[in-house]
Design a protein around this motif. Structure first.
Motif, PDB file in Angstrom:
ATOM      1  N   LEU A  37     -13.791 -46.745  45.664  1.00  0.00           N
ATOM      2  CA  LEU A  37     -15.061 -47.040  46.320  1.00  0.00           C
ATOM      3  C   LEU A  37     -16.078 -47.617  45.344  1.00  0.00           C
ATOM      4  N   LYS A  38     -16.053 -47.164  44.109  1.00  0.00           N
ATOM      5  CA  LYS A  38     -16.948 -47.752  43.109  1.00  0.00           C
ATOM      6  C   LYS A  38     -16.566 -49.199  42.836  1.00  0.00           C
ATOM      7  N   ALA A  39     -15.271 -49.491  42.887  1.00  0.00           N
ATOM      8  CA  ALA A  39     -14.822 -50.877  42.716  1.00  0.00           C
ATOM      9  C   ALA A  39     -15.266 -51.743  43.893  1.00  0.00           C
ATOM     10  N   TYR A  40     -15.386 -51.148  45.076  1.00  0.00           N
ATOM     11  CA  TYR A  40     -15.877 -51.896  46.245  1.00  0.00           C
ATOM     12  C   TYR A  40     -17.316 -52.364  46.033  1.00  0.00           C
ATOM     13  N   ASN A  41     -18.067 -51.596  45.248  1.00  0.00           N
ATOM     14  CA  ASN A  41     -19.413 -52.016  44.850  1.00  0.00           C
ATOM     15  C   ASN A  41     -20.303 -52.320  46.062  1.00  0.00           C
ATOM     16  N   GLY A  42     -20.274 -51.429  47.043  1.00  0.00           N
ATOM     17  CA  GLY A  42     -21.123 -51.590  48.215  1.00  0.00           C
ATOM     18  C   GLY A  42     -20.483 -52.326  49.378  1.00  0.00           C
ATOM     19  N   ALA A  43     -19.299 -52.905  49.161  1.00  0.00           N
ATOM     20  CA  ALA A  43     -18.612 -53.608  50.246  1.00  0.00           C
ATOM     21  C   ALA A  43     -17.986 -52.614  51.211  1.00  0.00           C
ATOM     22  N   ASN A  44     -17.907 -53.008  52.477  1.00  0.00           N
ATOM     23  CA  ASN A  44     -17.258 -52.181  53.489  1.00  0.00           C
ATOM     24  C   ASN A  44     -15.789 -52.552  53.602  1.00  0.00           C
ATOM     25  N   ASP A  45     -14.993 -51.608  54.060  1.00  0.00           N
ATOM     26  CA  ASP A  45     -13.583 -51.874  54.359  1.00  0.00           C
ATOM     27  C   ASP A  45     -13.403 -51.654  55.854  1.00  0.00           C
ATOM     28  N   ILE A  46     -13.669 -52.697  56.614  1.00  0.00           N
ATOM     29  CA  ILE A  46     -13.642 -52.604  58.075  1.00  0.00           C
ATOM     30  C   ILE A  46     -12.873 -53.804  58.608  1.00  0.00           C
ATOM     31  N   MET A  47     -11.782 -53.532  59.278  1.00  0.00           N
ATOM     32  CA  MET A  47     -10.910 -54.586  59.778  1.00  0.00           C
ATOM     33  C   MET A  47     -11.606 -55.433  60.844  1.00  0.00           C
ATOM     34  N   GLY A  48     -11.249 -56.694  60.903  1.00  0.00           N
ATOM     35  CA  GLY A  48     -11.779 -57.551  61.954  1.00  0.00           C
ATOM     36  C   GLY A  48     -10.866 -58.710  62.264  1.00  0.00           C
TER      37      GLY A  48
ATOM     38  N   LYS B 252      -4.323 -40.118  48.565  1.00  0.00           N
ATOM     39  CA  LYS B 252      -5.171 -40.347  47.405  1.00  0.00           C
ATOM     40  C   LYS B 252      -5.985 -39.088  47.125  1.00  0.00           C
ATOM     41  N   THR B 253      -6.159 -38.774  45.859  1.00  0.00           N
ATOM     42  CA  THR B 253      -7.055 -37.677  45.497  1.00  0.00           C
ATOM     43  C   THR B 253      -8.497 -38.148  45.639  1.00  0.00           C
ATOM     44  N   ASN B 254      -9.411 -37.208  45.627  1.00  0.00           N
ATOM     45  CA  ASN B 254     -10.829 -37.567  45.699  1.00  0.00           C
ATOM     46  C   ASN B 254     -11.214 -38.450  44.519  1.00  0.00           C
ATOM     47  N   TYR B 255     -10.673 -38.147  43.354  1.00  0.00           N
ATOM     48  CA  TYR B 255     -10.956 -38.954  42.157  1.00  0.00           C
ATOM     49  C   TYR B 255     -10.506 -40.397  42.363  1.00  0.00           C
ATOM     50  N   ASP B 256      -9.319 -40.577  42.921  1.00  0.00           N
ATOM     51  CA  ASP B 256      -8.820 -41.930  43.188  1.00  0.00           C
ATOM     52  C   ASP B 256      -9.728 -42.657  44.173  1.00  0.00           C
ATOM     53  N   MET B 257     -10.139 -41.950  45.224  1.00  0.00           N
ATOM     54  CA  MET B 257     -11.010 -42.571  46.222  1.00  0.00           C
ATOM     55  C   MET B 257     -12.332 -43.016  45.604  1.00  0.00           C
ATOM     56  N   VAL B 258     -12.884 -42.169  44.761  1.00  0.00           N
ATOM     57  CA  VAL B 258     -14.156 -42.510  44.119  1.00  0.00           C
ATOM     58  C   VAL B 258     -14.012 -43.777  43.285  1.00  0.00           C
ATOM     59  N   ARG B 259     -12.942 -43.864  42.537  1.00  0.00           N
ATOM     60  CA  ARG B 259     -12.733 -45.058  41.706  1.00  0.00           C
ATOM     61  C   ARG B 259     -12.587 -46.310  42.561  1.00  0.00           C
TER      62      ARG B 259
ATOM     63  N   GLN C 112      -2.336 -59.484  44.346  1.00  0.00           N
ATOM     64  CA  GLN C 112      -3.750 -59.834  44.482  1.00  0.00           C
ATOM     65  C   GLN C 112      -4.596 -58.605  44.781  1.00  0.00           C
ATOM     66  N   LEU C 113      -4.024 -57.660  45.528  1.00  0.00           N
ATOM     67  CA  LEU C 113      -4.787 -56.512  46.013  1.00  0.00           C
ATOM     68  C   LEU C 113      -4.641 -55.277  45.152  1.00  0.00           C
ATOM     69  N   ARG C 114      -3.873 -55.357  44.071  1.00  0.00           N
ATOM     70  CA  ARG C 114      -3.413 -54.149  43.412  1.00  0.00           C
ATOM     71  C   ARG C 114      -4.557 -53.187  43.056  1.00  0.00           C
ATOM     72  N   LEU C 115      -5.665 -53.720  42.564  1.00  0.00           N
ATOM     73  CA  LEU C 115      -6.771 -52.857  42.181  1.00  0.00           C
ATOM     74  C   LEU C 115      -7.272 -52.030  43.350  1.00  0.00           C
ATOM     75  N   HIS C 116      -7.268 -52.661  44.539  1.00  0.00           N
ATOM     76  CA  HIS C 116      -7.845 -51.997  45.704  1.00  0.00           C
ATOM     77  C   HIS C 116      -6.796 -51.445  46.655  1.00  0.00           C
ATOM     78  N   SER C 117      -5.529 -51.475  46.293  1.00  0.00           N
ATOM     79  CA  SER C 117      -4.526 -51.060  47.256  1.00  0.00           C
ATOM     80  C   SER C 117      -4.531 -49.564  47.378  1.00  0.00           C
ATOM     81  N   ALA C 118      -5.354 -49.091  48.255  1.00  0.00           N
ATOM     82  CA  ALA C 118      -5.483 -47.692  48.477  1.00  0.00           C
ATOM     83  C   ALA C 118      -5.825 -47.503  49.909  1.00  0.00           C
TER      84      ALA C 118
END
Length: 423
Positions: free
Chosen positions: A249-260, A240-247, A403-409
């Protein structure tokens, strides 16, 4: 136009196929290795900056232009056949990769080259200005843990480097003096890249795997602008480019991506540590995380987090417990953490997903991919519905991918799940 040209540099093939699917991969997809390689010393035939002899422009101006849109020697690959899963094309690619000889770059080269930082930055092709205002206003903090292969680490740094971001590099205490010297020389050429103030002798399965991450978090905290933290190993590479990552992460809106995940068989890791503090339920996951600044604030400064850390030090493989347990105990109120309102959400592996059963308490998984997974990765990153009918995508994963398409990164691996509600 220039910004789009630079983003295109990270695409693995020349046939116009988007190559960004997951944020980081444990190793680069095979066909990308030389396509993104800008690494050769000046004496190498693969040096891709070409300065015109018929121009009045200064060498510095020409280098600057080349650093914006560097030319690369890209091996011809049938991208359509590769992404379609053609066995013939796959065999051709494997043969190409066996024949490709990447020049070996000694660690000492970087120590010498970085003595002139201005030329080093320009010649190596670092992006020295924010590509978009959106990226400029959304800095990301990275940690890079490394112990070998300076050239690969420098390639990784160059790929993810943006002047608004922050980069903490931990060099394993076991690394040679040449490696440490080279990394320090590179970091001295940037005001937003630094090497940790102390080094740890990292040993698998012990607290020393987690400790460098905590050192980086402590030393990154003083930079107040970054929004998210991503930890990376020296052998990873971005898709992913930095631009893609930013988009994303902004969609995460403060949520973490941490497996459990929590299974009874994992209790053996914690049995010698006693009962966890604060009514915490231990959770196992990956040390690789995408964490909001709020999460990092809690981790560094909350007494509950400190108490958990002391308990985790007594467990086996603590690096797979600490971040994950903080994120998956809703009663702690950790910013961006998983609330647990929708148990059973899971994400399958890129390959081997048939081993994941419905109902598994798994929010994120990761896997190692290669050239044969190009079709699968492409499908995860595309918006078009027809891509999800790709023959290499299992039916259950197609459904989950929709279901995940927006966040599949993510890129090893990482980052794509909407597993439930978040704080």
């Amino acid at each position: 136009m220039a910004a789009e040209a630079v983003r295109a540099l990270h695409r693995p093939c020349t046939g116009g196929v988007p190559g960004a699917l997951l944020m980081f991969l444990p190793t680069p997809v095979a066909v990308t290795a030389d396509a993104v390689d800008l690494m050769a010393p000046e004496t190498s035939a693969r040096m891709t900056f070409r300065l015109s002899a018929h121009t009045d422009k200064s060498t510095e101006e020409q280098l600057k232009e080349s650093s914006i849109i560097p030319q690369r020697d890209v091996t011809k690959v049938n991208c359509s056949g590769l992404t379609a899963g053609s066995k013939v094309t796959l065999q051709e690619v494997k043969q190409l990769m066996r024949n490709v000889k990447r020049p070996s770059i000694p660690d000492s080269y970087f120590t010498t080259a970085a003595k002139d930082c201005k030329v080093f930055r320009l010649k190596r092709g670092y992006i020295l200005k924010p590509m978009t205002s959106e990226e400029e206003n959304f800095p990301i903090a990275f940690s890079i843990l490394m112990f070998k292969d300076v050239s690969q680490v420098e390639r990784l740094l160059r790929a993810i480097y943006r002047p608004q971001n922050y980069y903490c590099i931990h060099v394993d205490k076991k690394a040679s003096t040449n490696i440490s010297s080279a990394i320090h020389s590179i970091s001295n050429c940037f005001n937003n890249v630094f090497v940790t103030s102390r080094s740890v002798d990292v040993k698998w399965g012990t607290f020393t795997v987690l400790e460098p991450e905590l050192i980086c978090l402590q030393e990154l905290w003083k930079y107040r602008k970054w929004k998210y933290f991503i930890n990376v190993a020296g052998q990873e590479f971005p898709l992913k480019t930095n631009y893609d990552m930013v988009r994303i992460l902004k969609a995460y809106n403060g949520a973490n991506d941490i497996m459990g995940t929590s299974k009874r068989y994992l209790e053996g890791r914690w049995k010698n540590a006693g009962k966890p503090p604060h009514n915490i339920r231990p959770v196992k996951g990956s040390v690789h995380v995408v964490a909001s600044r709020g999460f990092v604030d809690y981790l560094l400064h909350n007494q509950t987090s400190r108490d958990l850390l002391e308990w985790v030090k007594k467990t086996s493989i603590p690096d797979e417990t600490y971040f994950n347990t903080l994120n998956h105990n809703p009663h702690l109120g950790v910013p961006g953490s998983y609330k647990g309102l929708r148990p059973g959400i899971h994400e399958a592996r890129v390959s081997g997903e048939e081993n994941v059963k419905e109902g598994d308490d798994l929010q994120r998984e990761m896997g190692v991919t290669g050239d044969a997974d190009a079709g699968t990765l492409l499908a995860l990153g595309k918006d078009n519905e027809e891509i999800l009918d790709h023959p290499r995508i299992p039916r259950r994963q197609r459904r989950r991918t929709r279901q995940l398409r927006l966040h599949s990164a993510s890129t090893d691996h990482r980052r794509a799940r909407r597993g439930g509600a978040y704080r």
